[in-house]
Design a protein around this motif. Sequence first.
Motif, PDB file in Angstrom:
ATOM      1  N   THR A   1      35.764 -67.231 -86.357  1.00 13.69           N
ATOM      2  CA  THR A   1      36.514 -67.094 -87.593  1.00 13.69           C
ATOM      3  C   THR A   1      37.987 -67.290 -87.278  1.00 13.69           C
ATOM      4  OG1 THR A   1      36.798 -65.731 -89.565  1.00 13.69           O
ATOM      5  CG2 THR A   1      36.761 -64.575 -87.460  1.00 13.69           C
ATOM      6  N   ILE A   2      38.795 -67.326 -88.300  1.00 14.69           N
ATOM      7  CA  ILE A   2      40.235 -67.500 -88.108  1.00 14.69           C
ATOM      8  C   ILE A   2      40.909 -66.207 -88.544  1.00 14.69           C
ATOM      9  CG2 ILE A   2      42.260 -68.885 -88.748  1.00 14.69           C
ATOM     10  CD1 ILE A   2      40.134 -70.520 -87.268  1.00 14.69           C
ATOM     11  N   ASP A   3      41.731 -65.626 -87.670  1.00 19.66           N
ATOM     12  CA  ASP A   3      42.325 -64.327 -88.007  1.00 19.66           C
ATOM     13  C   ASP A   3      43.608 -64.511 -88.827  1.00 19.66           C
ATOM     14  OD1 ASP A   3      44.372 -64.900 -86.277  1.00 19.66           O
ATOM     15  OD2 ASP A   3      43.729 -63.516 -84.710  1.00 19.66           O
ATOM     16  N   ARG A   4      44.271 -63.384 -89.079  1.00 15.76           N
ATOM     17  CA  ARG A   4      45.452 -63.437 -89.959  1.00 15.76           C
ATOM     18  C   ARG A   4      46.591 -64.261 -89.373  1.00 15.76           C
ATOM     19  NH1 ARG A   4      46.782 -57.651 -92.575  1.00 15.76           N
ATOM     20  NH2 ARG A   4      46.453 -56.978 -90.439  1.00 15.76           N
ATOM     21  N   GLU A   5      46.613 -64.337 -88.040  1.00 17.80           N
ATOM     22  CA  GLU A   5      47.658 -65.166 -87.393  1.00 17.80           C
ATOM     23  C   GLU A   5      47.190 -66.609 -87.227  1.00 17.80           C
ATOM     24  OE1 GLU A   5      47.475 -61.948 -85.133  1.00 17.80           O
ATOM     25  OE2 GLU A   5      48.661 -61.228 -86.819  1.00 17.80           O
ATOM     26  N   MET A   6      46.106 -66.949 -87.934  1.00 13.76           N
ATOM     27  CA  MET A   6      45.543 -68.303 -87.881  1.00 13.76           C
ATOM     28  C   MET A   6      45.033 -68.663 -86.490  1.00 13.76           C
ATOM     29  SD  MET A   6      45.760 -69.000 -90.959  1.00 13.76           S
ATOM     30  CE  MET A   6      45.249 -70.697 -91.088  1.00 13.76           C
ATOM     31  N   LYS A   7      44.671 -67.641 -85.740  1.00 10.78           N
ATOM     32  CA  LYS A   7      44.092 -67.890 -84.416  1.00 10.78           C
ATOM     33  C   LYS A   7      42.574 -67.858 -84.516  1.00 10.78           C
ATOM     34  CE  LYS A   7      47.594 -66.120 -81.260  1.00 10.78           C
ATOM     35  NZ  LYS A   7      48.129 -64.769 -81.172  1.00 10.78           N
ATOM     36  N   ARG A   8      41.959 -68.713 -83.738  1.00  8.70           N
ATOM     37  CA  ARG A   8      40.505 -68.747 -83.723  1.00  8.70           C
ATOM     38  C   ARG A   8      39.965 -67.541 -82.946  1.00  8.70           C
ATOM     39  NH1 ARG A   8      36.291 -73.518 -82.548  1.00  8.70           N
ATOM     40  NH2 ARG A   8      34.812 -72.285 -81.357  1.00  8.70           N
ATOM     41  N   LYS A   9      38.932 -66.903 -83.477  1.00  9.21           N
ATOM     42  CA  LYS A   9      38.337 -65.757 -82.778  1.00  9.21           C
ATOM     43  C   LYS A   9      36.830 -65.974 -82.680  1.00  9.21           C
ATOM     44  CE  LYS A   9      38.007 -60.702 -83.141  1.00  9.21           C
ATOM     45  NZ  LYS A   9      36.989 -60.681 -82.128  1.00  9.21           N
ATOM     46  N   ALA A  10      36.331 -66.044 -81.444  1.00 10.48           N
ATOM     47  CA  ALA A  10      34.887 -66.194 -81.248  1.00 10.48           C
ATOM     48  C   ALA A  10      34.198 -64.913 -81.692  1.00 10.48           C
ATOM     49  CB  ALA A  10      34.602 -66.468 -79.780  1.00 10.48           C
ATOM     50  N   VAL A  11      33.072 -65.020 -82.381  1.00 11.12           N
ATOM     51  CA  VAL A  11      32.396 -63.812 -82.866  1.00 11.12           C
ATOM     52  C   VAL A  11      31.085 -63.581 -82.110  1.00 11.12           C
ATOM     53  CG1 VAL A  11      31.436 -62.614 -84.862  1.00 11.12           C
ATOM     54  CG2 VAL A  11      33.426 -64.094 -85.151  1.00 11.12           C
ATOM     55  N   THR A  12      30.186 -64.541 -82.155  1.00 10.59           N
ATOM     56  CA  THR A  12      28.886 -64.337 -81.516  1.00 10.59           C
ATOM     57  C   THR A  12      28.134 -65.661 -81.429  1.00 10.59           C
ATOM     58  OG1 THR A  12      26.837 -63.036 -81.621  1.00 10.59           O
ATOM     59  CG2 THR A  12      27.713 -63.786 -83.705  1.00 10.59           C
ATOM     60  N   SER A  13      27.050 -65.644 -80.686  1.00  9.91           N
ATOM     61  CA  SER A  13      26.199 -66.831 -80.597  1.00  9.91           C
ATOM     62  C   SER A  13      25.560 -67.109 -81.960  1.00  9.91           C
ATOM     63  CB  SER A  13      25.124 -66.565 -79.539  1.00  9.91           C
ATOM     64  OG  SER A  13      23.878 -67.061 -79.974  1.00  9.91           O
TER      65      SER A  13
END
Length: 345
Positions: free
Chosen positions: A190-202
Amino acid sequence: MTAATFIPVDPTVEDCWRGIILYGQNSASYKFALAQSLLQIKPQAGQLLKLEDLAPIFGKAIAAHLGESPKQGTSKPGKFLQSVSAFNIDSDLDALVAATLLGGFQHVIDAFHNVGSIAVAHRFFIDERKTNKGIRITDEFSELAQGLQIENIAQEVDSRWRLVETAWNLGVSANLLVIQHDQELSEMFTIDREMKRKAVTSSRSALNGYQKGRCFYCFSNLKLTGEALNTDVDHFFPHRLKRTHQHLNLDGIWNLVLSCQSCNRGSKGKFDRIPSLRLLKRLHIRNEFLIGSHHPLRETLIRQSGATATDRTNFLFNIYKTVQLNPQSAWEPEDSFLDANFCNG
Ligand SMILES: [Zn+2]
């Protein structure tokens, strides 16, 4: 479509377990921690699992998640979570165990088997806290632990935990949160509030439970990892349509199903063909299983395919009408394990 539809009238132990993990209401992550602890300890049927033996595993499971995702519930952290945070700094296991015994199990043991307001048909332990300071493991838990799906099930718990805590931690309102799929990494992000990509899960372990561990097309058993890995994340409407239908969000979760490799790319596999209308109806049911689960996949699906079940049916059918120019050429799997379907249709 709700958990009541996902869990059939005569459910298997896997149906009940997945109902708890995928459809249980979560105000904190304790249910996931208890599920993960049981799968890790692997107690035998009839065994009394003392809370004092459960506490270090349970406490450490929450500590590990807390280290990465500071919000492990919907309300402000109470004394117990503060103690778990302290363990991440001082590694004092005795203090963690004491805090867990005092405040970690209060609600989770009572509520573990509840989905909505009722308990599932199969119980995995009996509460013996008053008489024996522990929980008694049932035959149903052993049946689950010895089943074909057990490795997938352990991954599904972690995956569901990560999805839920991501929703709590991103700080964006739930209906703005969108989970995306990376085809190359087979990963949800997903993309966080700072527009950074965040891996969540397989992606495989996030989707598997909603298909009850079966290939979307032929219902054969899926293996998500290891040497026996046989699972592809498949675009129901094939990727090639991007070239001619650029407006379609084909990488959206609504269009992703788990397929065995034989159906996806075997000798009579689907490759980039468009499946039959019968399978489109099944996709709708699968998507409604995702919608029935709480955030964040629910919000993602609603944003991508519509707010009501009727909107979502129309969404799928309109795409089908647009891209399926020759229904005679629609793809169907060669074999289907009819006794093992995860949904009707
Ligand atoms: Zn298959």
